[in-house]
Design a protein around this motif. Structure first.
Motif, PDB file in Angstrom:
ATOM      1  N   VAL A 108       0.866  -1.183   0.000  1.00 42.10           N
ATOM      2  CA  VAL A 108       0.000   0.000   0.000  1.00 42.10           C
ATOM      3  C   VAL A 108       0.903   1.234   0.000  1.00 42.10           C
ATOM      4  CG1 VAL A 108      -1.863   1.225   1.181  1.00 42.10           C
ATOM      5  CG2 VAL A 108      -1.729  -1.289   1.312  1.00 42.10           C
ATOM      6  N   LEU A 116      -0.521  -0.600  -4.622  1.00 40.65           N
ATOM      7  CA  LEU A 116      -1.760   0.179  -4.683  1.00 40.65           C
ATOM      8  C   LEU A 116      -1.459   1.600  -4.197  1.00 40.65           C
ATOM      9  CD1 LEU A 116      -3.987  -2.576  -3.034  1.00 40.65           C
ATOM     10  CD2 LEU A 116      -3.718  -2.112  -5.487  1.00 40.65           C
ATOM     11  N   ALA A 161      -2.729   8.130  -5.162  1.00 43.09           N
ATOM     12  CA  ALA A 161      -2.621   9.203  -6.167  1.00 43.09           C
ATOM     13  C   ALA A 161      -2.924   8.644  -7.563  1.00 43.09           C
ATOM     14  CB  ALA A 161      -1.209   9.794  -6.143  1.00 43.09           C
ATOM     15  N   ILE A 192      -6.583   2.910  -0.159  1.00 48.34           N
ATOM     16  CA  ILE A 192      -6.932   1.797   0.732  1.00 48.34           C
ATOM     17  C   ILE A 192      -7.535   2.353   2.017  1.00 48.34           C
ATOM     18  CG2 ILE A 192      -5.980  -0.138   2.076  1.00 48.34           C
ATOM     19  CD1 ILE A 192      -6.295  -0.460  -1.081  1.00 48.34           C
ATOM     20  N   ALA A 210       3.014   0.773   3.337  1.00 46.76           N
ATOM     21  CA  ALA A 210       4.084   1.748   3.064  1.00 46.76           C
ATOM     22  C   ALA A 210       3.417   3.057   2.685  1.00 46.76           C
ATOM     23  CB  ALA A 210       4.972   1.216   1.935  1.00 46.76           C
ATOM     24  N   ARG A 261      10.328  24.839   1.441  1.00 49.15           N
ATOM     25  CA  ARG A 261      11.164  24.075   0.498  1.00 49.15           C
ATOM     26  C   ARG A 261      11.232  24.822  -0.828  1.00 49.15           C
ATOM     27  NH1 ARG A 261       9.420  17.773   1.060  1.00 49.15           N
ATOM     28  NH2 ARG A 261      11.571  17.340   0.546  1.00 49.15           N
ATOM     29  N   LEU A 305       6.502  19.877   9.792  1.00 51.34           N
ATOM     30  CA  LEU A 305       7.335  18.697  10.051  1.00 51.34           C
ATOM     31  C   LEU A 305       6.701  17.917  11.201  1.00 51.34           C
ATOM     32  CD1 LEU A 305      10.847  20.353   9.674  1.00 51.34           C
ATOM     33  CD2 LEU A 305       9.537  19.090   7.961  1.00 51.34           C
ATOM     34  N   MET A 362       6.244  -0.154   7.048  1.00 47.23           N
ATOM     35  CA  MET A 362       7.601   0.324   6.804  1.00 47.23           C
ATOM     36  C   MET A 362       7.604   1.822   6.484  1.00 47.23           C
ATOM     37  SD  MET A 362       8.607  -1.076   3.057  1.00 47.23           S
ATOM     38  CE  MET A 362       8.947  -2.629   3.809  1.00 47.23           C
ATOM     39  N   GLY A 363       8.784   2.404   6.495  1.00 48.04           N
ATOM     40  CA  GLY A 363       8.944   3.817   6.123  1.00 48.04           C
ATOM     41  C   GLY A 363       8.271   4.750   7.119  1.00 48.04           C
ATOM     42  N   PRO A 419      13.352  15.698   9.550  1.00 49.01           N
ATOM     43  CA  PRO A 419      14.367  15.342   8.544  1.00 49.01           C
ATOM     44  C   PRO A 419      15.755  15.940   8.793  1.00 49.01           C
ATOM     45  CG  PRO A 419      12.917  17.015   7.657  1.00 49.01           C
ATOM     46  CD  PRO A 419      12.400  16.705   9.028  1.00 49.01           C
ATOM     47  N   GLN A 473      17.372  11.235   6.918  1.00 47.57           N
ATOM     48  CA  GLN A 473      17.396   9.770   6.896  1.00 47.57           C
ATOM     49  C   GLN A 473      16.045   9.112   6.653  1.00 47.57           C
ATOM     50  OE1 GLN A 473      20.054   7.607   6.890  1.00 47.57           O
ATOM     51  NE2 GLN A 473      21.184   9.491   6.575  1.00 47.57           N
ATOM     52  N   ASN A 525      16.250   7.469   3.291  1.00 50.13           N
ATOM     53  CA  ASN A 525      17.347   6.483   3.344  1.00 50.13           C
ATOM     54  C   ASN A 525      16.939   5.256   4.155  1.00 50.13           C
ATOM     55  OD1 ASN A 525      19.575   7.814   1.888  1.00 50.13           O
ATOM     56  ND2 ASN A 525      19.373   9.382   3.457  1.00 50.13           N
ATOM     57  N   SER A 534      13.891   4.303   4.763  1.00 49.36           N
ATOM     58  CA  SER A 534      12.786   3.616   4.078  1.00 49.36           C
ATOM     59  C   SER A 534      13.336   2.662   3.021  1.00 49.36           C
ATOM     60  CB  SER A 534      11.883   4.637   3.377  1.00 49.36           C
ATOM     61  OG  SER A 534      11.308   5.491   4.315  1.00 49.36           O
TER      62      SER A 534
HETATM   63  C1  FAD Z   1      11.519  18.932   4.206  1.00 54.24           C
HETATM   64  C2  FAD Z   1      11.870  17.481   4.110  1.00 54.24           C
HETATM   65  C3  FAD Z   1      13.143  17.119   3.696  1.00 54.24           C
HETATM   66  C4  FAD Z   1      13.507  15.768   3.633  1.00 54.24           C
HETATM   67  N1  FAD Z   1      14.777  15.455   3.251  1.00 54.24           N
HETATM   68  C5  FAD Z   1      15.161  14.157   3.262  1.00 54.24           C
HETATM   69  C6  FAD Z   1      16.483  13.794   2.871  1.00 54.24           C
HETATM   70  O1  FAD Z   1      17.296  14.648   2.478  1.00 54.24           O
HETATM   71  N2  FAD Z   1      16.851  12.480   2.932  1.00 54.24           N
HETATM   72  C7  FAD Z   1      15.968  11.520   3.356  1.00 54.24           C
HETATM   73  O2  FAD Z   1      16.363  10.333   3.430  1.00 54.24           O
HETATM   74  N3  FAD Z   1      14.701  11.829   3.711  1.00 54.24           N
HETATM   75  C8  FAD Z   1      14.276  13.108   3.671  1.00 54.24           C
HETATM   76  N4  FAD Z   1      12.995  13.430   4.002  1.00 54.24           N
HETATM   77  C9  FAD Z   1      12.077  12.347   4.433  1.00 54.24           C
HETATM   78  C10 FAD Z   1      11.503  11.531   3.280  1.00 54.24           C
HETATM   79  O3  FAD Z   1      10.936  12.362   2.295  1.00 54.24           O
HETATM   80  C11 FAD Z   1      10.452  10.539   3.794  1.00 54.24           C
HETATM   81  O4  FAD Z   1      10.912   9.928   4.974  1.00 54.24           O
HETATM   82  C12 FAD Z   1      10.184   9.449   2.773  1.00 54.24           C
HETATM   83  O5  FAD Z   1       9.680  10.009   1.580  1.00 54.24           O
HETATM   84  C13 FAD Z   1       9.198   8.406   3.337  1.00 54.24           C
HETATM   85  O6  FAD Z   1       8.875   7.488   2.336  1.00 54.24           O
HETATM   86  P1  FAD Z   1       7.579   6.577   2.476  1.00 54.24           P
HETATM   87  O7  FAD Z   1       7.569   5.738   1.250  1.00 54.24           O
HETATM   88  O8  FAD Z   1       7.546   5.923   3.772  1.00 54.24           O
HETATM   89  O9  FAD Z   1       6.363   7.596   2.446  1.00 54.24           O
HETATM   90  P2  FAD Z   1       5.864   8.525   1.251  1.00 54.24           P
HETATM   91  O10 FAD Z   1       6.998   8.919   0.378  1.00 54.24           O
HETATM   92  O11 FAD Z   1       5.061   9.604   1.894  1.00 54.24           O
HETATM   93  O12 FAD Z   1       4.908   7.599   0.382  1.00 54.24           O
HETATM   94  C14 FAD Z   1       3.660   7.140   0.837  1.00 54.24           C
HETATM   95  C15 FAD Z   1       2.802   6.844  -0.385  1.00 54.24           C
HETATM   96  O13 FAD Z   1       1.597   6.199   0.035  1.00 54.24           O
HETATM   97  C16 FAD Z   1       0.494   6.775  -0.643  1.00 54.24           C
HETATM   98  N5  FAD Z   1      -0.679   6.565   0.219  1.00 54.24           N
HETATM   99  C17 FAD Z   1      -0.956   7.174   1.398  1.00 54.24           C
HETATM  100  N6  FAD Z   1      -2.089   6.699   1.929  1.00 54.24           N
HETATM  101  C18 FAD Z   1      -2.545   5.764   1.059  1.00 54.24           C
HETATM  102  C19 FAD Z   1      -3.709   4.920   1.047  1.00 54.24           C
HETATM  103  N7  FAD Z   1      -4.597   4.960   2.054  1.00 54.24           N
HETATM  104  N8  FAD Z   1      -3.877   4.064   0.019  1.00 54.24           N
HETATM  105  C20 FAD Z   1      -2.960   4.002  -1.010  1.00 54.24           C
HETATM  106  N9  FAD Z   1      -1.858   4.814  -1.048  1.00 54.24           N
HETATM  107  C21 FAD Z   1      -1.649   5.665  -0.030  1.00 54.24           C
HETATM  108  C22 FAD Z   1       0.878   8.235  -0.803  1.00 54.24           C
HETATM  109  O14 FAD Z   1       0.152   8.850  -1.840  1.00 54.24           O
HETATM  110  C23 FAD Z   1       2.372   8.114  -1.109  1.00 54.24           C
HETATM  111  O15 FAD Z   1       2.606   7.956  -2.497  1.00 54.24           O
HETATM  112  C24 FAD Z   1      12.583  14.758   4.013  1.00 54.24           C
HETATM  113  C25 FAD Z   1      11.280  15.118   4.395  1.00 54.24           C
HETATM  114  C26 FAD Z   1      10.919  16.465   4.437  1.00 54.24           C
HETATM  115  C27 FAD Z   1       9.513  16.828   4.855  1.00 54.24           C
END
Ligand code: FAD
Length: 441
Positions: free
Chosen positions: A25, A48, A51, A148, A174, A201, A294, A313-314, A322, A326, A329, A331
């Motif tokens: 997910v 799934l 977006a 979901i 995820a 940003r 944040l 996860m993630g 942030p 990490q 990274n 994730s």
């Molecule tokens: C200002 C800022 C700077 C950052 N800089 C860094 C950096 O330099 N290095 C670094 O490692 N990290 C950085 N991060 C953190 C990083 O962006 C996140 O930790 C990372 O993107 C998390 O990944 P994720 O896949 O867990 O979540 P996300 O990338 O948020 O992905 C989650 C996905 O799930 C989808 N989703 C949500 N709910 C549902 C649902 N119910 N059903 C189906 N789909 C769904 C969403 O649409 C999205 O596509 C930064 C964050 C911020 C805010």
């Protein structure tokens, strides 16, 4: 709908191993990473994503060796590697005049040599697209516009807002900071908490920046961090030195229940009007900016369900401020670890063992990184005064390698203890070690 069919098992393919139906997910960085590694382990993967398509969300990401070494093994497109920028120097600056408090000229090269993998800066969209394309090449299936709303953990089914039901052998949540899967595992509604900071940003193209020092700072990539009272700023280049990414962290002034909204460029310039003039010159070029709240999540008791067919996860389970860069990274580490463990599953009864091992490898590290990220704020955002003077004196003593940093040091990026714990981590090795001490029965 049920997902069937065999994925493309990596070099170690064995036809007698089960091809699990893995439902992920969320197609963020953790979901895509888990999808790639699970497909490489020979499983059928369906992702799934709520977006309608993966949009142009986010800006720069600092990708450190702990995950760049994993990305390098996934066979991502050459275009991604052409789009990175490798920071040369690390400069810690005083907010008011840009004076360098600490510098390592050759930071990028040093890190790459020490950890055998590069410290690179990437545009999030470029990384996401490269992961998406690789996942598709490996046969991962996607369903976009699919939100979901529920998970039936007993029989590994997920239910979308339009009533579609997807059945698998394993569900991976995820779905990021606002995770619905997390709520299902907890059994109650649960919102992220504000950290007290927000981020502006910004990205600027080099071609939109007047030639001279301002543009040179983009085309000759460096990592700059300005330490200021209650605020700090990070800048680095992306897209092969054709774009600069600037993130300005300040105290939270967003209304409650807002996580992101367009910011006022004027207000932002005003907040930084007494900062390093070079920063103000960049801000003068900004025409549009978003403010991101944040957020973080408290630690969970478990990331997996009892039955052993559901895992988080993630950001869904270890979102973090942030300040150590990490979130993405770690994730990617999560996705690699779960995918590698799934590659060792030889019968369905081993799936719960794989998830328990995933949790034991990943949970302590993910949570510790989140804690370290929050701790570092007090160093970056000290108000002027005796503590700040002491901090600056300490940094200066070690700047330009005047003294060798040998012991635990406040600045994580150069601290030999924290740095090697963060950057020296190899998810493949961790999985091998864990499997040796706890082989599946
Ligand atoms: C200002 C800022 C700077 C950052 N800089 C860094 C950096 O330099 N290095 C670094 O490692 N990290 C950085 N991060 C953190 C990083 O962006 C996140 O930790 C990372 O993107 C998390 O990944 P994720 O896949 O867990 O979540 P996300 O990338 O948020 O992905 C989650 C996905 O799930 C989808 N989703 C949500 N709910 C549902 C649902 N119910 N059903 C189906 N789909 C769904 C969403 O649409 C999205 O596509 C930064 C964050 C911020 C805010």
């Amino acid at each position: 709908m049920a997902v069937n069919g065999r994925g493309n098992r990596d070099s170690g393919y064995r036809a007698d191993l089960p091809s699990l139906r893995v439902i992920i997910v969320g197609a963020g960085l953790s979901g895509l990473g888990a999808g790639i590694q699970s497909a490489l382990s020979g499983h059928s993967v369906l992702i799934l994503e709520s977006a309608k398509e993966l949009g142009e969300v986010g800006a720069g990401l600092q990708i450190t060796p702990n995950s760049s070494r994993l990305l390098a093994r996934w066979g991502l497109s050459e275009n991604l590697w052409k789009s990175i920028a490798k920071p040369d120097a690390l400069n810690i600056r005083r907010y008011s005049d840009g004076k360098i408090l600490f510098r390592e000229h050759d930071y990028g090269q040093y890190i790459e040599k020490k950890y055998g993998s590069a410290f690179v800066n990437i545009h999030r969209v470029d990384l996401q697209n490269a992961l998406l394309n690789r996942a598709k090449d490996l046969g991962v299936k996607f369903k976009f516009g699919c939100k979901i709303v529920d998970v039936a953990m007993d029989d590994a089914r997920v239910i979308s807002s339009s009533g579609d039901v997807f059945e698998g052998d394993l569900i991976i949540g995820a779905d990021g900071l606002w995770s619905r899967c997390r709520e299902v595992l907890l059994g109650y509604q649960d919102k992220p908490s504000p950290t007290g900071d927000i981020a502006y940003r910004i990205t600027l193209k080099a071609t939109d920046i007047p030639a001279g020092e301002l543009r040179d700072r983009v085309t000759k990539p460096a990592l700059n961090i300005w330490f200021g009272p209650d605020s700090h700023v990070v800048s680095y280049s992306v897209r092969n030195g054709t774009m600069i990414n600037i993130v300005l962290m300040v105290p939270d002034d967003l209304p409650p229940d807002v996580s992101k909204q367009p910011g006022s460029v004027e207000e932002m310039r005003q907040l930084f009007s007494t900062w390093d003039p070079i920063l103000s010159q960049y801000l003068d070029l900004v025409t549009h900016v978003d403010k991101w709240r944040l957020m973080y999540r408290p630690e969970m008791e478990t990331w997996i369900n009892e039955k052993g067919n559901f895992a988080l996860m993630g950001d869904a389970c270890h979102s973090m401020i942030p300040y150590l860069a990490q979130g993405a990274n770690s994730s990617i580490e999560d996705g690699t670890v779960i995918g590698l463990l799934l590659g060792k599953v030889t019968c369905m009864s081993q799936l719960p063992q794989a998830l328990r091992l995933y949790q034991s490898i990943r949970k302590p590290r993910g949570e510790e990184i989140a804690r370290e990220s929050l701790k570092i704020r007090s160093l970056y955002q000290m108000r002027d005064g005796p503590d700040q003077i002491q901090r600056d004196e300490l940094l200066e003593r070690y700047s330009d390698h005047r003294l060798e940093v040998k012991e635990k040091f406040a600045l994580c990026w150069v601290c030999p203890v924290v740095q090697s714990w963060l950057f020296g981590y190899d998810a493949h090795e961790e999985v091998d070690i864990a499997l040796k001490s706890k082989p599946f029965i």
